[in-house]
Structures are given as C-alpha cells and as structure tokens.
Enzyme design. Structure first.
Site, mmCIF file in Angstrom:
data_model
loop_
_atom_site.group_PDB
_atom_site.id
_atom_site.type_symbol
_atom_site.label_atom_id
_atom_site.label_comp_id
_atom_site.label_asym_id
_atom_site.label_seq_id
_atom_site.Cartn_x
_atom_site.Cartn_y
_atom_site.Cartn_z
ATOM 1 N N GLN A 1 33.696 53.518 43.695
ATOM 2 C CA GLN A 1 33.993 54.959 44.203
ATOM 3 C C GLN A 1 34.918 55.042 45.487
ATOM 4 O O GLN A 1 34.334 54.195 46.201
ATOM 5 C CB GLN A 1 32.533 55.581 44.706
ATOM 6 C CG GLN A 1 32.580 56.839 45.135
ATOM 7 C CD GLN A 1 31.443 57.011 46.034
ATOM 8 O OE1 GLN A 1 30.701 56.143 46.489
ATOM 9 N NE2 GLN A 1 31.161 58.322 46.312
ATOM 10 N N SER B 1 35.729 57.247 50.799
ATOM 11 C CA SER B 1 35.555 57.363 52.237
ATOM 12 C C SER B 1 36.862 56.739 52.707
ATOM 13 O O SER B 1 37.669 55.810 51.929
ATOM 14 C CB SER B 1 34.656 56.392 52.746
ATOM 15 O OG SER B 1 33.316 56.755 52.304
ATOM 16 N N SER C 1 32.630 49.765 47.984
ATOM 17 C CA SER C 1 31.629 48.810 47.433
ATOM 18 C C SER C 1 32.186 48.311 46.007
ATOM 19 O O SER C 1 32.604 49.191 45.384
ATOM 20 C CB SER C 1 30.454 49.166 47.115
ATOM 21 O OG SER C 1 29.944 49.711 48.222
ATOM 22 N N GLU D 1 24.998 60.161 43.101
ATOM 23 C CA GLU D 1 24.947 59.278 43.952
ATOM 24 C C GLU D 1 23.610 59.452 44.864
ATOM 25 O O GLU D 1 22.819 58.166 44.737
ATOM 26 C CB GLU D 1 26.212 59.118 45.074
ATOM 27 C CG GLU D 1 25.907 57.918 46.155
ATOM 28 C CD GLU D 1 27.130 57.769 46.953
ATOM 29 O OE1 GLU D 1 27.728 58.757 47.206
ATOM 30 O OE2 GLU D 1 27.555 56.723 47.341
ATOM 31 N N GLU E 1 21.810 62.250 58.811
ATOM 32 C CA GLU E 1 22.156 63.441 59.484
ATOM 33 C C GLU E 1 22.956 64.276 58.449
ATOM 34 O O GLU E 1 22.827 65.664 58.501
ATOM 35 C CB GLU E 1 23.282 63.235 60.614
ATOM 36 C CG GLU E 1 22.630 62.341 61.773
ATOM 37 C CD GLU E 1 22.342 61.185 61.719
ATOM 38 O OE1 GLU E 1 23.123 60.600 60.900
ATOM 39 O OE2 GLU E 1 21.574 60.471 62.555
HETATM 40 C C1 LIG Z 1 26.930 49.628 52.460
HETATM 41 C C2 LIG Z 1 27.998 50.795 52.428
HETATM 42 C C3 LIG Z 1 28.490 50.991 51.453
HETATM 43 C C4 LIG Z 1 29.357 52.067 51.132
HETATM 44 N N1 LIG Z 1 29.962 52.007 49.933
HETATM 45 C C5 LIG Z 1 30.890 53.094 49.868
HETATM 46 C C6 LIG Z 1 31.760 53.465 48.524
HETATM 47 O O1 LIG Z 1 31.485 52.582 47.426
HETATM 48 N N2 LIG Z 1 32.701 54.130 48.336
HETATM 49 C C7 LIG Z 1 32.923 54.945 49.639
HETATM 50 O O2 LIG Z 1 33.837 56.073 49.278
HETATM 51 N N3 LIG Z 1 32.369 55.116 50.764
HETATM 52 C C8 LIG Z 1 31.217 53.971 50.759
HETATM 53 N N4 LIG Z 1 30.547 53.711 52.093
HETATM 54 C C9 LIG Z 1 31.056 55.031 53.209
HETATM 55 C C10 LIG Z 1 29.969 56.001 53.469
HETATM 56 O O3 LIG Z 1 29.866 56.840 52.555
HETATM 57 C C11 LIG Z 1 30.402 56.368 54.903
HETATM 58 O O4 LIG Z 1 30.225 55.297 55.901
HETATM 59 C C12 LIG Z 1 29.535 57.589 55.342
HETATM 60 O O5 LIG Z 1 29.467 58.581 54.579
HETATM 61 C C13 LIG Z 1 29.561 57.883 56.892
HETATM 62 O O6 LIG Z 1 30.648 57.859 57.276
HETATM 63 P P1 LIG Z 1 31.522 57.112 58.363
HETATM 64 O O7 LIG Z 1 31.192 55.899 58.396
HETATM 65 O O8 LIG Z 1 32.745 57.597 58.621
HETATM 66 O O9 LIG Z 1 30.663 57.845 59.578
HETATM 67 P P2 LIG Z 1 31.139 59.166 60.251
HETATM 68 O O10 LIG Z 1 31.383 60.246 59.580
HETATM 69 O O11 LIG Z 1 32.128 58.792 61.565
HETATM 70 O O12 LIG Z 1 29.871 59.498 61.205
HETATM 71 C C14 LIG Z 1 29.435 58.768 62.473
HETATM 72 C C15 LIG Z 1 28.283 59.440 62.928
HETATM 73 O O13 LIG Z 1 28.294 61.025 63.066
HETATM 74 C C16 LIG Z 1 27.321 61.461 62.399
HETATM 75 N N5 LIG Z 1 27.960 62.752 61.872
HETATM 76 C C17 LIG Z 1 29.220 62.942 61.392
HETATM 77 N N6 LIG Z 1 29.173 64.156 61.011
HETATM 78 C C18 LIG Z 1 28.164 65.027 61.173
HETATM 79 C C19 LIG Z 1 27.713 66.384 61.115
HETATM 80 N N7 LIG Z 1 28.548 67.181 60.715
HETATM 81 N N8 LIG Z 1 26.461 66.610 61.652
HETATM 82 C C20 LIG Z 1 25.641 65.768 61.962
HETATM 83 N N9 LIG Z 1 26.130 64.506 62.309
HETATM 84 C C21 LIG Z 1 27.209 64.056 61.734
HETATM 85 C C22 LIG Z 1 27.027 60.805 61.129
HETATM 86 O O14 LIG Z 1 25.825 61.049 60.882
HETATM 87 C C23 LIG Z 1 26.998 59.421 61.956
HETATM 88 O O15 LIG Z 1 25.896 59.138 62.532
HETATM 89 C C24 LIG Z 1 29.639 52.828 52.257
HETATM 90 C C25 LIG Z 1 28.788 52.727 53.283
HETATM 91 C C26 LIG Z 1 27.928 51.449 53.466
HETATM 92 C C27 LIG Z 1 27.490 51.254 54.947
#
Ligand SMILES: Cc1cc2nc3c(=O)[nH]c(=O)nc-3n(C[C@H](O)[C@H](O)[C@H](O)COP(=O)(O)OP(=O)(O)OC[C@H]3O[C@@H](n4cnc5c(N)ncnc54)[C@H](O)[C@@H]3O)c2cc1C
Length: 400
Positions: free
Chosen positions: A113, A116, A148, A231, A370
C-alpha cells in the site's frame, strides 16, 4: 441472503479440505478455498465467496483448524488480502477481478500500500506524488515512505495527485502499480527491531497504463477510504481462539517467571496478567460480535474501534511482559543485527523484547491512535469536527 447454514459451511469446508489434502501447500490449499467460495464468504459467488454474511467465515476457519491445519486467513499477504482484495473487488473491472483476486488470496502476488509520504502520513490527502496523463498512460513522479513489504511485492495500491488545482481530497487518483515497472526504486528502512519491514519507494517517470486506474480520475480519495476502512478492520480484528496470540506469550512468560518473584510482586503481577487476559478476551468477543452484525459490503468508520483498542492493549501486554522479565528484557543479540525478510510475513523468531519493540508501531501503523479517536469522535459519535482550514482551498495554494 441465502439459506446456507453454518452446518453447510462446515461440510463444504470439509469437502474442500478432503479434495486438496490437509497438507497441501499454501497456494494450492488457499486456491481450493477460493474455488469453493470459502475464501471470503461475503464475496460474490465465483469470486471467492458465496454472497453470505462474513460471520460464517469463522466456521470455515474452525473447520480447518479442527482438521489439524494451522491457518491464518491474512498472514500470507496481509495487506493484499486485508486491503487489496476488497478494494479491487469494489472498484476493479471484471478484467481486474480475473487477473488479481484469486492470486492475492493465494499469496502468489504480494501487494503493498503506497499512501504515506514524508510529509503526509496522517494527512495523506495532502500528498504530492504526481501523475500526469500521456495518452493511454500516466507518468508518475514522487516518493512514498513506510511502504511495508514493497521489496517483495508484485503490485502496489498507489494514491497520487492527478489534479493540483482542486481541493486536496478531490484531486487524487488510485492506480494498481506493477512494482517491477521501470523507474520504481525501493530502498529499505530499518525499524527499531532491526528489521526492514518497510521501505522508501521512489518514482521516476514511471508509466502506468490507464486501465490500471481503480475508480474514476479524481475519485481516488473514495477508493482510498475503502482501503483504509478495511485496513483498520484487518489490523484490529482477530477472532483467533481464546487465549492465543500475544496474550498467550504473556501468560507463558508469567508461568516461567512467577516462581522467582517475591510473594507480593507475584500477587501484583498476577492481577495485571489476569486483567490483560480479560481485556484480550473482551476484545476478541467484541470483534466476533462486530463480525456477526456486519453485512456484505465494506466496513465503515466503526472499524477504528477495534484498531484503536487492540493497538493500545497490545502495547500494555508487551509493557507488562517487559516488567515481568525485568533486566532480562534489555538483553539483545550482540551487534544488533539488521535483517530484511524475503517473505511478506517477516517477523519470525522474535524474542519477547523484540515483540515489545515492534509493538511501539501499533499505535502508528494504519493510522495513529489520535487519528482513530478523531474518526470515532466525528464519524461514529457525531461530535463537532476539528477545524480544517484547507478543505476548500486548491491543493497547489496550500502553504507547505
Ligand atoms: C510499521 C509501520 C508500517 C507502515 N506501513 C505503511 C504502508 O504499508 N503503507 C503506507 O502508506 N503507510 C504505512 N505506514 C505509515 C503510517 O500510516 C503513518 O506513519 C501514520 O499514518 C502516521 O503518519 P506520520 O508518520 O506521517 O505521522 P504524522 O502524521 O506526522 O503524525 C505525528 C503525530 O501527530 C499526531 N497528529 C497528526 N495529525 C493529527 C490530528 N489531526 N489530530 C491529532 N493528532 C494528530 C499523530 O497522531 C502523531 O502522534 C506504516 C507505519 C508504520 C509505523
């Protein structure tokens, strides 16, 4: 709805097992389930299902286990089966169905997928990878991150911007990407566990045939929402037998270590373990009840309940396991070796402390806790939404 009973499902499953053989290899075994309509019973007939309530799936799984075969419905291709299958079924053409559905379920084609991006995880609708139309093809440039199993994937679900002149949710399109296409570069990203389960994926002038589009041009957000809702259900809902999975590992660790504790420490720890066992069982029964209430079709925002609860419970289970192990929990293999699995399932042979490290990702992957709380507040409980100042602004005019 049909008149197929649970007893019918058990006997159909028994027949399918008998025909293929209980020890058949995974692809053949899963193929037999698909052909008998027992892969995803809620799917249409001829496409892996029987068009009946998904609650009947439990009878298939139990019959397989009773026959003595270990079976996990998703593990062979978690993202493909949990998210790719329902998305392709809902938005794909007949041709897409023929080409992909069965092979996703058997695990012959692993899927990943690609939503991100470096600045767009929670705010995935703001992503900036671009696709520009060129006749019967689209040319893609940009970057994804945390993808992933991209390194073992045959196809990917790709969300890209096709129109920067409209608000962010309206200018996205959703494609099936051949991961072997020229211009796709996959680089490993190592996690705290030492494993590189996920990757960065770069696109340089990657050409995608127009026929790989799922849904309409500009309708990618709707298609992506189907993927994301599924998902959350895939990550949140386990109906494996009582007392199995992570909670079983905690109970085993308790049995091994309790004898070495003082009487007072042991009594406190016993309470914590028992409380978590109860919570795990409540989660399992809630998932079973949700399954019983669900109908044919894609899940809604309520799938976030299970995702949120199971991610946080999992972390409590592993925190408690580390407290139980004491200093032993800090022991890791010398050299902290980095590894990268060639299989989509990865994560084999983990020590307890590695599982603890892996659990840190549970409240991030598939949407953070969150974000799950926001979805539940707004879309399930009907509370006022958080301010979204960029909702009606053309994506290209949103300051980055
Ligand atoms: C092990 C693992 C596997 C993954 N696999 C995939 C994959 O296969 N494909 C893919 O596309 N993605 C994947 N991801 C990505 C995952 O979906 C994102 O890491 C996740 O959605 C958070 O986005 P970010 O890391 O950019 O954090 P950010 O969006 O930058 O968030 C940082 C912090 O701010 C908080 N925050 C952000 N916006 C808000 C809001 N509006 N209100 C309150 N709090 C908020 C968040 O909760 C978090 O604590 C994976 C992540 C991990 C850890």
């Amino acid at each position: 709805m049909s008149e197929i009973t649970e007893a019918d499902i058990r006997s159909r499953t028994g027949e399918a097992i008998e025909q293929v053989g209980v020890d058949a290899d995974e692809v053949a075994f899963r193929g037999a389930l698909w052909d008998a309509g027992l892969a995803m019973v809620q799917f249409p007939e001829g496409k892996g299902g029987l068009g009946i309530s998904p609650m009947m799936q439990a009878a298939v799984e139990e019959t397989i286990r009773d026959a003595g075969r270990q079976f996990h419905p998703l593990a062979v291709n978690t993202i493909g089966i949990g998210m790719g299958l329902p998305t392709v079924l809902t938005y794909g053409s007949e041709q897409h169905h023929k080409k992909h559905l069965r092979r996703i379920f058997t695990g012959e084609d692993i899927w990943c997928q690609m939503f991100s991006e470096p600045s767009h995880g929670s705010d995935v609708a703001g992503l900036s990878s671009r696709a520009i139309r060129d006749g019967d093809e689209w040319i893609v440039n940009g970057q994804k991150v945390w993808t992933s199993v991209a390194h073992v994937s045959r196809f990917g679900m790709l969300l890209v911007r096709t129109d920067p002149d409209v608000p962010k949710h309206k200018g996205l399109s959703y494609f099936i990407l051949d991961m072997a296409a020229p211009g796709v570069e996959i680089r490993p990203l190592y996690q705290i566990t030492g494993d590189a389960e996920f990757n960065e994926v770069f696109f340089k002038d990657v050409r995608i045939p127009h026929e790989n589009l799922l849904g309409e041009v500009g309708d990618g957000w709707r298609v992506a929402t189907t993927t994301l809702m599924n998902e959350r259900v895939a990550l949140g809902g386990s109906t494996s037998p009582r007392g199995t999975g992570n909670i079983a590992m905690l109970v085993d660790a308790w049995a091994e270590h309790a004898g070495a504790m003082s009487e007072a420490a042991s009594a406190t720890m016993r309470d914590r373990v028992a409380q978590l066992w109860i919570e795990a069982e409540v989660g399992r029964l809630t998932t079973m009840r949700a399954r019983a209430n669900s109908t044919v079709g894609n899940p809604g925002p309520e799938g976030s309940v299970g995702k949120l609860a199971s991610a946080e419970l999992n972390q409590r289970i592993w925190n408690t396991t580390m407290d139980l192990l004491g200093p032993e929990a800090m022991m890791h293999e010398p050299g902290y070796p980095l590894s990268r699995s060639d299989e989509s399932r990865g994560m084999g042979g983990y020590t307890l402390s590695k599982w603890f490290l892996r659990s840190q990702a549970n409240t991030i992957e598939g949407g953070t806790s969150e974000i799950m709380r926001n979805i539940l507040g707004e879309r399930v409980l009907g509370l006022p939404g958080e301010p979204r100042v960029d909702k009606d602004v053309a994506w290209k005019d949103i300051p980055s």
